[in-house]
Design a protein around this motif. Structure first.
Motif, short mmCIF file in Angstrom:
data_model
loop_
_atom_site.label_atom_id
_atom_site.label_comp_id
_atom_site.label_asym_id
_atom_site.label_seq_id
_atom_site.Cartn_x
_atom_site.Cartn_y
_atom_site.Cartn_z
N GLY B 46 1.46 -4.93 9.07
CA GLY B 46 0.20 -5.19 8.35
C GLY B 46 -1.01 -4.39 8.81
O GLY B 46 -1.99 -4.32 8.10
N VAL B 47 -0.95 -3.80 10.01
CA VAL B 47 -2.13 -3.06 10.46
C VAL B 47 -2.10 -1.64 9.89
O VAL B 47 -1.05 -1.13 9.54
CB VAL B 47 -2.26 -3.01 12.00
CG1 VAL B 47 -2.44 -4.41 12.55
CG2 VAL B 47 -1.06 -2.32 12.63
N LEU B 48 -3.27 -1.05 9.78
CA LEU B 48 -3.39 0.25 9.11
C LEU B 48 -4.19 1.23 9.96
O LEU B 48 -5.07 0.83 10.72
CB LEU B 48 -4.11 0.06 7.77
CG LEU B 48 -3.38 -0.82 6.74
CD1 LEU B 48 -4.33 -1.23 5.63
CD2 LEU B 48 -2.17 -0.09 6.19
N PRO B 49 -3.89 2.52 9.81
CA PRO B 49 -4.63 3.53 10.56
C PRO B 49 -5.98 3.82 9.89
O PRO B 49 -6.07 3.85 8.68
CB PRO B 49 -3.73 4.76 10.45
CG PRO B 49 -3.02 4.58 9.14
CD PRO B 49 -2.84 3.10 8.96
N VAL B 50 -7.00 3.98 10.71
CA VAL B 50 -8.31 4.41 10.20
C VAL B 50 -8.73 5.62 11.03
O VAL B 50 -8.81 5.53 12.26
CB VAL B 50 -9.35 3.28 10.30
CG1 VAL B 50 -10.72 3.78 9.85
CG2 VAL B 50 -8.93 2.08 9.46
N LEU B 51 -8.97 6.73 10.37
CA LEU B 51 -9.20 7.99 11.07
C LEU B 51 -10.51 7.98 11.86
O LEU B 51 -11.56 7.60 11.34
CB LEU B 51 -9.21 9.14 10.05
CG LEU B 51 -9.44 10.55 10.60
CD1 LEU B 51 -8.35 10.94 11.58
CD2 LEU B 51 -9.50 11.55 9.45
N ARG B 78 3.60 11.77 7.41
CA ARG B 78 4.41 11.03 8.38
C ARG B 78 5.64 11.84 8.76
O ARG B 78 6.33 12.37 7.89
CB ARG B 78 4.88 9.71 7.76
CG ARG B 78 3.76 8.74 7.47
CD ARG B 78 4.35 7.44 6.98
NE ARG B 78 3.32 6.48 6.59
CZ ARG B 78 3.60 5.28 6.10
NH1 ARG B 78 4.88 4.91 5.92
NH2 ARG B 78 2.63 4.46 5.78
N TYR B 90 7.45 6.44 12.97
CA TYR B 90 6.98 7.73 12.47
C TYR B 90 5.71 8.11 13.22
O TYR B 90 4.99 7.25 13.72
CB TYR B 90 6.73 7.72 10.97
CG TYR B 90 5.73 6.71 10.46
CD1 TYR B 90 4.37 6.98 10.46
CD2 TYR B 90 6.14 5.47 9.97
CE1 TYR B 90 3.45 6.05 9.98
CE2 TYR B 90 5.23 4.53 9.50
CZ TYR B 90 3.89 4.83 9.51
OH TYR B 90 2.98 3.92 9.05
N TYR B 272 9.31 14.37 6.34
CA TYR B 272 7.85 14.36 6.19
C TYR B 272 7.44 13.98 4.77
O TYR B 272 8.06 14.44 3.81
CB TYR B 272 7.30 15.77 6.43
CG TYR B 272 7.11 16.20 7.85
CD1 TYR B 272 5.92 15.88 8.52
CD2 TYR B 272 8.06 16.95 8.51
CE1 TYR B 272 5.70 16.32 9.82
CE2 TYR B 272 7.85 17.40 9.81
CZ TYR B 272 6.67 17.07 10.45
OH TYR B 272 6.46 17.51 11.74
N PHE B 273 6.43 13.18 4.64
CA PHE B 273 5.77 12.99 3.33
C PHE B 273 4.34 12.56 3.59
O PHE B 273 4.04 12.05 4.67
CB PHE B 273 6.55 12.00 2.44
CG PHE B 273 6.44 10.55 2.86
CD1 PHE B 273 7.14 10.06 3.95
CD2 PHE B 273 5.63 9.67 2.14
CE1 PHE B 273 7.05 8.72 4.33
CE2 PHE B 273 5.53 8.33 2.51
CZ PHE B 273 6.24 7.86 3.60
N PRO B 274 3.44 12.77 2.63
CA PRO B 274 2.03 12.45 2.85
C PRO B 274 1.86 10.97 3.19
O PRO B 274 2.47 10.12 2.54
CB PRO B 274 1.38 12.78 1.50
CG PRO B 274 2.33 13.72 0.82
CD PRO B 274 3.70 13.34 1.30
N PRO B 276 0.63 7.55 2.88
CA PRO B 276 -0.14 6.85 1.84
C PRO B 276 -1.22 5.92 2.40
O PRO B 276 -2.04 5.42 1.63
CB PRO B 276 0.93 6.06 1.07
CG PRO B 276 2.08 5.92 2.02
CD PRO B 276 2.02 7.07 2.97
N ASP B 277 -1.21 5.70 3.70
CA ASP B 277 -2.25 4.83 4.28
C ASP B 277 -3.55 5.57 4.55
O ASP B 277 -4.55 4.95 4.88
CB ASP B 277 -1.75 4.22 5.61
CG ASP B 277 -0.72 3.13 5.39
OD1 ASP B 277 -0.77 2.49 4.32
OD2 ASP B 277 0.11 2.91 6.28
N LEU B 278 -3.50 6.89 4.46
CA LEU B 278 -4.69 7.69 4.78
C LEU B 278 -5.06 8.58 3.61
O LEU B 278 -4.20 9.20 3.00
CB LEU B 278 -4.42 8.54 6.02
CG LEU B 278 -4.29 7.75 7.33
CD1 LEU B 278 -3.52 8.55 8.36
CD2 LEU B 278 -5.66 7.37 7.86
N LEU B 279 -6.33 8.65 3.32
CA LEU B 279 -6.79 9.53 2.25
C LEU B 279 -6.81 10.96 2.78
O LEU B 279 -6.91 11.18 3.98
CB LEU B 279 -8.18 9.10 1.80
CG LEU B 279 -8.30 7.66 1.32
CD1 LEU B 279 -9.75 7.30 1.05
CD2 LEU B 279 -7.46 7.46 0.06
#
Lengths: 487, 477
Positions: B46-51, B78, B90, B272-274, B276-279
């Motif tokens: 449930g946690v998400l990366p924030v740049l 990723r 990842y 690898y694929f983009p 989706p959690d990060l813009l």
């Protein structure tokens, strides 16, 4: 309480008048769960003690006059939202005993608004399923006919609301997981624009498609809940900073002179004839309100399901890698080395559908297949998005059936993934394009509910809820109660 | 057969942020295991990366410093693989659209000529945690403090043709990242390390040989040794009729050998694929302008300026501009004393020696620039001689305090009083009749001996210039 189902708006008025306390209402909800849920199986975990504490706190707020429109109202969370001190299973053996150290944003915001959570609802494992049969905790039954599925993946939430166990429950919608069960259970299910509600604390299935949603009795209730949960959250990079309008204030706007687009592809092969009739009748209601009905085309609709079932498993295969038995969740006994720890843990922890999607997703991302599957699916996704955007140049809203058929029998499709996936035909394209959509009850087909899906442009939540609300003022399909007629 | 070596380096520079690349957890080194592992570091459900915005600023500065293209749109992807110290299964990295593309670095070869090394790219990524095998009673421990630490992976083109060139290149990058303040470059702590892709081919063959990747080289010495060993191994292998296989090899400094970790066949398909959690990271002109303006003077520009502005020689400038802090120190001293040559000599002489001896960085030097300038001023105004100044420097270093108080308390003030000096000179002439006789007979060299005796008698405090003059006058009469 003579009536079994009451809306949040009604309950709020009862609280204000002092006719009933949150504690009384919470006890009534717990009692109905105790009476009915052994059959329905809509809850994975009922949290009586926590609910009572929250209800008493809400009553103090109500007494002090500091209450908001949601204060004291019982509700339930889909067991995909992380809740502190209470297990969050995601319908999986993998997380059977997992207790999150934090609350999801949706959970925290509704608690802040004074809502009383009575427990966590059943769901397809990791939200992968359209029938609630993939849950490790057993299938949920449709209150309209217990031989039938309530849909999925938010099937527990939909069944609980339909059966009057709680007036509202949260859900998540990746390919239709709020709207489809709402349609099959005869309630209102709303999925906002991707990015409208924070995904923080919502266990990820397919991150680019996942969006929290609301399952309730009316569009008005949905608007009240949306007001509390929508809006920016710094902990989710994909959460929008777009201002949140007053959803309730927008409900009564006239739809006279507005245009409804009806995609002709929605009525081609596969749609149940009775269902189609219900949808057409619903469109007539709008026409009588002065709305203009116009046929539109979504030429790439037939590609939506295949594209969805490439993109979503791809993301899922990666999202579910963290369940490795190392830090949390299930860990298999009897491992001999690192590799066997991974293999045994994931073999035991995940069910068949989850494994199927992890394998599919791994395959489509693999060297040599990426371009042919994942990249192509992303291109299709863009085409579908473009089709939708083109429609919204001419119309205010799109309308059509939510599902091709009413509730199907438990066991009917579970062994045929393709048939199961095709149940998502009308809903997945909305996720692929990231648009807001609602399913509202629009008729009964052989005694089973049919859903009308309304879809708006990005961040047109207000519009969608406005259309849904006016329909519910004119009709009583949303008031039909399983086995009992109008509540 | 004549062989040619081809090397490309992938340098991992840890960015000097306070918090991690996608969470607020601290990046401080050396904490108890897992005390800096927040829920994002742990990869909780449930946690998400924030740049962290700061890492983007740092990467942009690096790109500008090497004359690269800083992409206005870059994408995090990723990299999927299972490992216990990789919590999410990842790693968030960049693949197709890195933040920095191209650029170059000029290195100086042994013969003094310059060679331009082109860079392929530099991209942002998160570090993994650490697996710990020691003192774990046969089990493996996982420390996730490092998981999520920001890294800039700097990839060169395969344009380095010897271990020495590789080291020179790495030193230049090391110097640069420290200059522009984006990494502390601490190699012991793993903040600056590299992987080397090494291959050999017959001279004049256009096609590249099969390469081996040497992993995790974390000292300049090891890089040189590991590459040389690997080159020897490959040449020997080919000359014996064997074939180099594409594989990842580990350098073992204890046994001084490289050995195979995994072959290409065993390599992961990272899928690898983009993410989706990060813009996508979109940089506008304003951002790029601000990053450009935040760039300090770069090492080579500084070296040029030092040569022209202070009339210093290339060799002196090399050391003075090696680190930005050294250059700043030098400039602070010379601004005070208005004598670049003297400032340069002391900074690269006494000061550097003392720092090396105590293994200190100039930032934490026991004598700061103002204090050193204070000491050098006393040479300039003849209060002390250069020789005594070295003693005062040593005292300042060991005991602290400023030059004047040490000169005072130790009575090191130079004797410039002619009367006092004449007394000493007379005494020395009287005590050394033989030498005086020899000097008068034309043996000039003896003068040095007599001066030495006078300095000794004055405990080094006599002004050497005056002593010379008085002595000559007295001996000639």
């Amino acid at each position: 309480m003579t009536r079994q189902r009451q809306t949040i708006a009604e309950l709020s008025r009862l609280f204000q008048s002092g006719a009933v306390s949150s504690r009384e209402l919470t006890e009534a909800s717990l009692k109905r769960i105790a009476e009915h849920d052994s059959e329905l199986n809509s809850f994975i975990n009922v949290t009586q003690e926590e609910a009572r504490v929250a209800a008493d706190t809400a009553d103090k707020l109500l007494a002090s006059g500091k209450a908001g429109p949601l204060t004291g109202v019982p509700m339930a969370h889909k067991d995909i939202f992380c809740t502190r001190n209470i297990t969050t299973t995601c319908g999986s053996r993998m997380l059977e005993n997992f207790v999150s150290p934090y609350d999801a944003t949706v959970v925290a915001r509704l608690a802040e608004a004074g809502m009383v959570s009575v427990g966590k609802t059943n769901m397809d494992e990791f939200a992968m399923g359209s029938s609630n049969e993939t849950s490790y905790f057993g299938a949920v039954k449709n209150p309209w006919d217990q031989e039938r599925s309530p849909g999925g993946s938010s099937g527990g939430s939909a069944a609980a609301v339909a059966a009057g166990l709680v007036p509202m429950a949260t859900g998540t919608d990746t390919g239709g997981s709020v709207r489809q069960p709402a349609a099959l259970c005869g309630i209102t299910g709303f999925k906002p624009t991707y990015g409208r509600i924070s995904r923080f604390g919502m266990i990820a299935y397919a991150s680019s498609l996942d969006q929290a949603g609301v399952l309730g009795l009316t569009a008005e209730d949905v608007a009240l809940v949306m007001q509390a949960i929508a809006g920016f959250d710094a902990r989710d990079s994909t959460c929008s900073a777009e201002p949140v309008p007053d959803y309730v204030a927008g409900l009564e706007a006239s739809v006279s002179g507005k245009t409804i687009g009806v995609p002709k592809e929605y009525f081609e092969a596969g749609l149940d004839a009775g269902y189609a009739e219900a949808v057409h009748s619903a469109l007539d209601v709008y026409q009588q309100m002065g709305a203009d009905i116009r046929e539109v085309s979504l030429p790439n609709l037939s590609l939506a399901v295949p594209a969805y079932y490439v993109v979503s498993p791809a993301e899922a295969s990666s999202n579910l890698s963290r369940f490795d038995g190392i830090r949390f969740g299930h860990r298999a006994e009897g491992m001999t080395d690192l590799e066997s720890l991974y293999k045994l843990t994931r073999k035991e922890g995940f069910g068949d559908e989850v494994k199927r999607r992890i394998m599919t997703g791994t395959y489509v991302l693999s060297a040599g297949y990426y371009d042919a599957y994942y990249l192509k699916a992303q291109k299709v996704r863009q085409l579908i998005s473009n089709d939708m955007a083109r429609c919204f140049e001419d119309v205010d809203i799109l309308a059509g059936p939510t599902t091709p058929t009413p509730a199907f029998r438990i066991g009917e499709k579970v062994d045929d993934p393709i048939q199961m996936y095709l149940n998502d035909i009308y809903t997945v394209s909305v996720n692929l394009a990231g648009l807001p959509g609602v399913s509202i009850p629009c008729g009964l087909v052989d005694g089973l509910p049919a859903g009308l899906q309304l879809v708006g442009p990005h961040f047109a939540e207000q519009n969608v809820l406005n259309f849904a609300h006016l329909f519910q003022k004119e009709t009583d399909w949303h008031l039909r109660v399983p086995g009992e007629g109008v509540s | 057969m004549q062989w040619e070596t081809v090397i490309g380096l992938e340098i991992h520079a840890q960015l000097a942020t306070h918090s991690k690349i996608f969470s607020g957890a601290s990046t401080a080194y050396g904490a108890e295991p897992n005390t800096q592992a927040c829920l994002v570091s742990l990869g909780y459900p449930g946690v998400l990366p924030v740049l962290n915005r700061e890492v983007v600023v740092m990467a942009a500065r690096f790109g500008m410093a090497i004359g690269a293209n800083v992409s206005q749109r870059s994408v995090f992807a990723r990299k999927n693989y299972f490992y216990p110290d990789l919590p999410k299964g990842y790693q968030i990295s960049q693949l197709e659209l890195p933040i920095v593309e191209g650029g170059h670095i000029d290195i100086v070869l042994e013969d003094g000529t310059e060679k331009r090394i082109n860079l392929t790219r530099a991209h942002l990524e998160e570090d993994a945690g650490k697996s710990m095998h020691e003192n774990m009673e046969g089990q493996t421990g996982i420390d996730l403090n490092r998981a999520g630490t920001p890294l800039l992976e700097i990839v060169s083109e395969p344009e380095l043709s010897s271990a020495k060139e590789a080291v020179a290149y790495m030193r230049r990058i090391h110097q640069l990242v420290r200059y522009i303040g984006i990494s502390d470059g601490n190699m012991q702590e793993g903040s600056f390390r590299c992987d080397a892709n090494v291959s050999v081919r017959p001279v004049a063959q256009a096609e590249l040989g099969t390469r081996a990747e040497l992993k995790n080289l974390n000292s300049f010495r090891f890089i040189e040794k590991a590459i040389n060993l690997e080159v020897e191994r490959q040449i020997e292998l080919i000359e014996d009729g064997g074939k180099v296989v594409q594989e990842t090899r580990l350098y073992d400094s204890d046994r001084d050998e490289t050995r195979s970790m995994r072959s290409k066949e065993e390599a992961n398909d990272y899928r690898y694929f983009p993410d989706p959690d990060l813009l996508p990271v979109v940089l506008d002109d304003e951002f790029l302008q601000a990053a450009r303006e935040s760039l300090p003077e770069l090492p080579q520009a500084k070296a040029q300026r030092f040569m022209s502005e202070y009339s210093l020689k290339a060799a002196d400038v090399e050391l003075l501009t090696a680190a930005r802090a050294t250059a700043d120190y030098f400039e602070a001293v010379t601004a005070e004393i208005d004598d670049p040559k003297m400032a340069a000599n002391w900074v690269s002489g006494e000061l550097s020696a003392a720092l090396n001896r105590d293994n200190l960085e100039i930032e934490v030097s026991k004598i700061d620039a103002a204090s050193l300038a204070g000491l050098l001023k006393r040479i300039q105004d003849n209060t002390i001689s250069g020789k005594i100044a070295k003693d005062v420097f040593a005292a300042m270093w060991e005991e602290g305090g400023d030059a004047d108080s040490i000169i005072d308390s130790k009575g090191l003030k130079q004797i410039t009083d002619t009367g006092a000096l004449e007394t000493i000179v007379d005494q020395v002439i009287a005590d050394n009749p033989d030498q005086v006789e020899q000097f008068r007979a034309g043996k000039e060299k003896v003068l040095g001996f007599l001066v030495g005796q006078i300095m000794k008698a004055s405990q080094g405090k006599a002004n050497p210039g005056q002593v010379n003059q008085i002595l000559r006058t007295k001996l000639s009469t």
